[in-house]
Design a protein around this motif. Structure first.
Motif, PDB file in Angstrom:
ATOM      1  N   GLU A  41       0.845  -1.201   0.000  1.00  0.00           N
ATOM      2  CA  GLU A  41       0.000   0.000   0.000  1.00  0.00           C
ATOM      3  C   GLU A  41       0.882   1.254   0.000  1.00  0.00           C
ATOM      4  N   SER A  42       0.584   2.163  -0.916  1.00  0.00           N
ATOM      5  CA  SER A  42       1.361   3.392  -1.043  1.00  0.00           C
ATOM      6  C   SER A  42       0.557   4.586  -0.552  1.00  0.00           C
ATOM      7  N   GLU A  43       1.251   5.692  -0.422  1.00  0.00           N
ATOM      8  CA  GLU A  43       0.570   6.937  -0.052  1.00  0.00           C
ATOM      9  C   GLU A  43      -0.453   7.326  -1.113  1.00  0.00           C
ATOM     10  N   ALA A  44      -0.158   7.007  -2.366  1.00  0.00           N
ATOM     11  CA  ALA A  44      -1.116   7.288  -3.443  1.00  0.00           C
ATOM     12  C   ALA A  44      -2.366   6.420  -3.294  1.00  0.00           C
ATOM     13  N   VAL A  56       7.442  12.240 -10.387  1.00  0.00           N
ATOM     14  CA  VAL A  56       6.798  12.282  -9.071  1.00  0.00           C
ATOM     15  C   VAL A  56       6.960  10.947  -8.340  1.00  0.00           C
ATOM     16  N   GLY A  57       6.716   9.861  -9.054  1.00  0.00           N
ATOM     17  CA  GLY A  57       6.672   8.545  -8.427  1.00  0.00           C
ATOM     18  C   GLY A  57       8.000   7.972  -7.997  1.00  0.00           C
ATOM     19  N   LYS A 100       9.219   4.742  -6.165  1.00  0.00           N
ATOM     20  CA  LYS A 100       9.568   4.573  -4.754  1.00  0.00           C
ATOM     21  C   LYS A 100       8.785   3.450  -4.100  1.00  0.00           C
ATOM     22  N   ARG A 101       7.500   3.373  -4.384  1.00  0.00           N
ATOM     23  CA  ARG A 101       6.663   2.352  -3.728  1.00  0.00           C
ATOM     24  C   ARG A 101       7.088   0.938  -4.101  1.00  0.00           C
ATOM     25  N   ALA A 102       7.562   0.756  -5.325  1.00  0.00           N
ATOM     26  CA  ALA A 102       8.018  -0.565  -5.764  1.00  0.00           C
ATOM     27  C   ALA A 102       9.423  -0.867  -5.258  1.00  0.00           C
ATOM     28  N   SER A 103      10.310   0.112  -5.315  1.00  0.00           N
ATOM     29  CA  SER A 103      11.680  -0.134  -4.851  1.00  0.00           C
ATOM     30  C   SER A 103      11.709  -0.401  -3.345  1.00  0.00           C
ATOM     31  N   GLN A 104      10.841   0.267  -2.587  1.00  0.00           N
ATOM     32  CA  GLN A 104      10.765  -0.010  -1.152  1.00  0.00           C
ATOM     33  C   GLN A 104      10.249  -1.423  -0.897  1.00  0.00           C
ATOM     34  N   THR A 105       9.298  -1.859  -1.705  1.00  0.00           N
ATOM     35  CA  THR A 105       8.778  -3.220  -1.564  1.00  0.00           C
ATOM     36  C   THR A 105       9.864  -4.234  -1.893  1.00  0.00           C
ATOM     37  N   ARG A 126       8.163   0.232 -14.841  1.00  0.00           N
ATOM     38  CA  ARG A 126       7.490   1.423 -14.309  1.00  0.00           C
ATOM     39  C   ARG A 126       5.962   1.340 -14.433  1.00  0.00           C
ATOM     40  N   GLU A 127       5.319   2.158 -13.629  1.00  0.00           N
ATOM     41  CA  GLU A 127       3.873   2.291 -13.707  1.00  0.00           C
ATOM     42  C   GLU A 127       3.465   2.689 -15.123  1.00  0.00           C
ATOM     43  N   ARG A 128       2.347   2.175 -15.552  1.00  0.00           N
ATOM     44  CA  ARG A 128       1.751   2.641 -16.802  1.00  0.00           C
ATOM     45  C   ARG A 128       1.433   4.126 -16.660  1.00  0.00           C
ATOM     46  N   PHE A 129       1.731   4.910 -17.695  1.00  0.00           N
ATOM     47  CA  PHE A 129       1.461   6.346 -17.604  1.00  0.00           C
ATOM     48  C   PHE A 129      -0.001   6.607 -17.945  1.00  0.00           C
TER      49      PHE A 129
END
Length: 229
Positions: A41-44, A56-57, A100-105, A126-129
């Motif tokens: 779970e991310s802040e987003a 941003v991400g 960040k959310r993926a690298s932290q995971t 990366r996340e889909r744009f």
């Protein structure tokens, strides 16, 4: 074995991708096992917004406290799976999106494996744009997904097409197959990115990626099994 690379026109990527996956998986078989892991779970997620711009991400919107706990649990689950396969932590390759959310995971999983696994980041995860909907309510996903079901090539609202995501993630798998042998490869990324890639492993029409069971935060999904040693 043909390799799907970046820069292939969307008009031919569907046929090329499926030809490559068929040869890779059905004829010579994958050399490595693959597990998909969505970030915790991310802040987003908590704010209910879409964060898909790398500017941003990569630096912001990391894991919440709940997300950190989820990532650690996923790491412990993977550690048990490694043991079941009679593997050692150094037989694991963790490849993360640089968001960040993926690298932290991925880092949490790496720590659960006693920092003995290979840990890498790759922009192809990366996340889909999501174009015009970036930084907007995550309710906008439904609008994009309805268009996805009509065409995997669409870029309405300036979103990245399903075809583009499939192209880049398959290129990564191709490279990993060239680089590693008999490894358990954990791909740590984002919901759409991973589910679009999963369609290639399962032989599903990529435009139907949302018909797959949605990946929950920090959920692991084994899509190519590595036989026990």
């Amino acid at each position: 074995r043909p390799s799907v690379g970046l820069g292939i026109p969307d008009s031919i990527v569907y046929q090329l991708s499926y030809s490559w996956v068929s040869e890779l998986m059905d004829i010579v078989s994958l050399k490595n096992g693959y597990i998909l892991l969505r970030h915790g779970e991310s802040e987003a997620n908590k704010k209910g917004i879409i964060v898909s711009n790398p500017e941003v991400g990569i630096v912001g919107y990391g894991l919440t406290d709940v997300g950190v706990s989820q990532a650690r649990r996923a790491g412990e689950d993977l550690k048990r799976r490694v043991s079941q396969l009679n593997l050692r932590p150094r037989d694991v390759v963790i490849v993360c999106s640089d968001f960040k959310r993926a690298s932290q995971t991925g880092d949490a999983v790496y720590r659960c494996l006693e920092k003995e696994a290979v840990l890498k980041t790759d922009v192809r995860l990366r996340e889909r744009f999501f174009g015009d909907f970036d930084m907007k309510s995550n309710e906008k996903y439904q609008i994009v997904w309805r268009e996805d079901a009509i065409s995997m090539l669409h870029t309405k609202f300036n979103v990245e097409s399903v075809s583009s995501v499939l192209n880049r993630t398959l290129a990564l798998v191709s490279k990993l197959e060239e680089t590693f042998n008999q490894k358990l490869i954990v791909l740590v990324a984002h919901g759409d990115t991973l589910q679009i890639l999963q369609t290639a492993f399962s032989g599903t029409d990529p435009s139907r990626h949302r018909h797959l069971q949605p990946l929950a935060t920090a959920e692991t999904r084994e899509v190519a099994m590595l036989l026990p040693q």
